[in-house]
Design an enzyme around this catalytic site. Structure first.
Site, PDB file in Angstrom:
ATOM      1  N   ASP A 196       0.868  -1.186   0.000  1.00  0.00           N
ATOM      2  CA  ASP A 196       0.000   0.000   0.000  1.00  0.00           C
ATOM      3  C   ASP A 196       0.898   1.228   0.000  1.00  0.00           C
ATOM      4  O   ASP A 196       2.129   1.107  -0.091  1.00  0.00           O
ATOM      5  CB  ASP A 196      -0.939  -0.013   1.228  1.00  0.00           C
ATOM      6  CG  ASP A 196      -2.270   0.682   0.924  1.00  0.00           C
ATOM      7  OD1 ASP A 196      -2.240   1.854   0.501  1.00  0.00           O
ATOM      8  OD2 ASP A 196      -3.330   0.053   1.087  1.00  0.00           O
ATOM      9  N   HIS A 204      -2.670   3.136  -4.633  1.00  0.00           N
ATOM     10  CA  HIS A 204      -2.124   2.704  -3.345  1.00  0.00           C
ATOM     11  C   HIS A 204      -0.714   2.126  -3.532  1.00  0.00           C
ATOM     12  O   HIS A 204      -0.389   1.069  -2.971  1.00  0.00           O
ATOM     13  CB  HIS A 204      -3.041   1.667  -2.683  1.00  0.00           C
ATOM     14  CG  HIS A 204      -4.289   2.268  -2.094  1.00  0.00           C
ATOM     15  ND1 HIS A 204      -4.273   3.064  -0.965  1.00  0.00           N
ATOM     16  CD2 HIS A 204      -5.578   2.223  -2.486  1.00  0.00           C
ATOM     17  CE1 HIS A 204      -5.512   3.458  -0.677  1.00  0.00           C
ATOM     18  NE2 HIS A 204      -6.324   2.974  -1.599  1.00  0.00           N
ATOM     19  N   GLU A 226      -9.633   2.821  -5.448  1.00  0.00           N
ATOM     20  CA  GLU A 226      -9.185   4.180  -5.110  1.00  0.00           C
ATOM     21  C   GLU A 226      -7.937   4.613  -5.893  1.00  0.00           C
ATOM     22  O   GLU A 226      -6.913   4.943  -5.305  1.00  0.00           O
ATOM     23  CB  GLU A 226      -8.909   4.256  -3.598  1.00  0.00           C
ATOM     24  CG  GLU A 226     -10.149   3.965  -2.783  1.00  0.00           C
ATOM     25  CD  GLU A 226      -9.935   4.052  -1.274  1.00  0.00           C
ATOM     26  OE1 GLU A 226     -10.870   4.449  -0.576  1.00  0.00           O
ATOM     27  OE2 GLU A 226      -8.830   3.720  -0.787  1.00  0.00           O
TER      28      GLU A 226
HETATM   29  C1  TNX Z   1     -11.053   1.979   1.973  1.00  0.00           C
HETATM   30  S1  TNX Z   1     -11.643  -0.913   1.144  1.00  0.00           S
HETATM   31  C2  TNX Z   1      -9.930   1.357   1.478  1.00  0.00           C
HETATM   32  C3  TNX Z   1      -8.727   1.246   2.324  1.00  0.00           C
HETATM   33  C4  TNX Z   1      -8.899   1.985   3.623  1.00  0.00           C
HETATM   34  C5  TNX Z   1     -10.280   1.737   4.185  1.00  0.00           C
HETATM   35  C6  TNX Z   1     -10.543   2.353   5.533  1.00  0.00           C
HETATM   36  C7  TNX Z   1     -10.644  -0.466   0.124  1.00  0.00           C
HETATM   37  C8  TNX Z   1     -10.577  -1.310  -1.032  1.00  0.00           C
HETATM   38  N1  TNX Z   1      -9.912   0.671   0.289  1.00  0.00           N
HETATM   39  O1  TNX Z   1      -7.602   1.672   1.610  1.00  0.00           O
HETATM   40  O2  TNX Z   1      -7.924   1.550   4.495  1.00  0.00           O
HETATM   41  O3  TNX Z   1     -11.235   2.241   3.275  1.00  0.00           O
HETATM   42  O4  TNX Z   1     -11.716   1.863   6.113  1.00  0.00           O
END
Ligand code: TNX
Length: 501
Positions: free
Chosen positions: A189, A250, A314
């Site tokens: 990450d 990430h 994301e």
């Molecule tokens: C979303 S769930 C994210 C994570 C964060 C999390 C915090 C996901 C695929 N991505 O990178 O840590 O929310 O709750």
């Protein structure tokens, strides 16, 4: 007296729950007349002596007699027998997880079609006996059990905070008790790259460490040797480990180690010490693809399971919009927008994994730019991406954050650590139904199951980790395994469980 107790057992749920105390709740329990008393101890026997049966027996003995709750004196002559028996059946699949336990007055018979089923029978028997050490007797009964879902996952983010190999093994031990079978290991990450890759040593020399505001160097990673040990440890316990190598977003830690992976390699790079969504993501260049295939070569060699998780969540497209490399690739491949480019990126890696016999998993966002036929979708924001994927014929894992995010606080009295976090109560987890919602009847078989995710932005140490997962993990296990659900009855079993304390 015993007759009265037996009558009470049959008619009153709370009393019943205390005597037959197993989590997750088995499919069927038939009470029979009589009791087995094991005041003189227990002794495990097997039908057969092959290595796998012996390994299961050894583990069963350790979890039962090695438990600190087990205080029954052992007598060689009068010990009651527990017999393990594999009953191969012509039509039983290797994935069959069912088992039966029959308690007679003088012995217990655990049977299953597969070793895996036998292993789960041993988990239930361990709970049955340890939860009865006060009386040293259990009523005669017949348990037949089979899970509702084949994918019962637990995830751990070891990037935001690092957890050493022995903590990971304890995590696996907890999964075992609850018959969970998939450990999703979030290994890369923005804040850290946690898996040793021999061809790219800077990933862990640089990418595993961040310098905090006070100058402290925080981090850590797993050597390939440690990873092999954990994968083997999990396999002995019938748990598949799924590594997650996040792309294209990430990925700040990898970019800090190897700036050529970014679309802006000449800008300064650092491992972030803050959370959230970062804009610097992998550039879709030949050198990035080359790097990622090299990384996946080593990853595939370490993880024998069928699946590799490639993230896909994301990933803001700002960098790609400004990048000549990204735009040229879009033009060459006739891609309409950056979402389609992300699909192209992921498909490229998915095709590579397919040449190694592996299947790819991606987070819900991957449905946006077009879905390949074989990718497995993990629906996390809610169930919508999952539903859409089933309409396309893809298999899915449901892990909606309103039911499955164990980084969220358990109750309002817990300190609320971040603005985005909701509360997630034990009851809410218990109510989780992966298949509920607008999934067409003929698509339901595509929902393989669900999992709890444990993101660790605010989980700094092992104690906090334990606090976040207990006891919600027990509710998740029952939500995924059991067809017979009753929250009051579950709470009672939980409160009286010596195994899960
Ligand atoms: C979303 S769930 C994210 C994570 C964060 C999390 C915090 C996901 C695929 N991505 O990178 O840590 O929310 O709750």
């Amino acid at each position: 007296m015993r007759l009265i107790l037996l009558l009470a057992l049959s008619f009153s749920l709370p009393c019943f729950a205390q005597v037959v105390n197993i989590i997750p709740n088995p499919s069927k329990i038939e009470m029979k007349e009589g009791f087995m008393d094991f005041k003189q101890g227990l002794s495990i026997r097997t039908h057969g002596d092959d290595a796998e049966l012996m390994a299961i027996t050894r583990q069963f003995g350790n979890s039962l007699f090695g438990s600190k709750e087990w205080k029954v004196p052992q007598s060689k002559t009068d010990a009651r027998l527990i017999i393990l028996q594999l009953m191969p059946a012509l039509n039983a699949k290797g994935t069959d997880e069912s088992y039966s336990i029959r308690v007679f007055t003088d012995s217990v018979l655990i049977q299953a079609h597969t070793y895996r089923g036998l292993f789960y029978g041993c988990q239930s028997a361990t709970q049955l006996f340890i939860n009865s050490v006060l009386t040293n007797e259990i009523p005669c009964m017949e348990i037949t059990d089979t899970p509702q879902y084949g994918w019962r996952g637990l995830h751990l983010d070891v990037c935001r905070h690092f957890f050493p190999a022995d903590v990971v093994k304890q995590y696996i031990d907890l999964m075992v008790k609850l018959k969970m079978n998939v450990f999703h290991w979030h290994l890369t990450d923005d804040q850290g790259w946690r898996i040793e890759i021999k061809k790219y040593p800077r990933l862990t020399e640089v990418g595993a460490w961040c310098t905090q505001k006070d100058g402290f160097k925080y981090g850590g990673y797993y050597t390939q040797q440690e990873i092999k040990e954990i994968v083997a440890y999990a396999a002995e316990r019938y748990i598949t480990v799924i590594p997650e190598i996040e792309l294209p977003g990430h990925s700040s830690a990898a970019i800090a180690a190897y700036p050529f992976l970014s679309c802006t390699p000449n800008e300064p790079k650092a491992i972030p010490t803050t959370w959230g969504i970062k804009k610097d993501i992998y550039c879709p260049s030949d050198s990035t693809f080359h790097f990622l295939t090299d990384v996946l070569d080593e990853v595939c060699a370490l993880f024998p399971g069928q699946y590799i998780h490639l993230g896909g969540d994301e990933a803001p497209k700002d960098a790609w919009k400004k990048s000549a490399v990204a735009q040229a690739l879009m033009k060459k491949e006739n891609l309409k927008n950056e979402e389609e480019l992300q699909h192209y990126f992921l498909k490229h890696m998915e095709d590579y994994l397919a040449t190694k016999g592996k299947r790819c998993i991606g987070w819900g966002e991957i449905v946006k730019g077009g879905l390949s036929d074989s990718v497995l979708v993990m629906s996390w924001l809610n169930k919508k991406a999952g539903v859409k994927a089933t309409e396309h014929g893809n298999q899915v894992i449901m892990t909606p954050r309103a039911f499955c995010y164990f980084d969220y606080p358990q109750k309002p009295s817990d300190k609320k650590p971040a603005w985005w976090m909701l509360y997630l109560s034990l009851h809410q987890v218990y109510r989780f139904k992966p298949m509920a919602g607008s999934i067409a009847a003929d698509k339901r078989k595509l929902v393989l199951g669900g999992q709890a995710n444990v993101w660790t932005e605010y989980i700094t140490d092992e104690k906090r980790l334990h606090h976040q997962i207990m006891p919600r993990i027990a509710a998740m296990a029952e939500a995924l395994w059991s067809k017979r659900k009753n929250f009051t009855n579950f709470q009672e079993r939980l409160n009286n469980s010596a195994v899960l304390q």
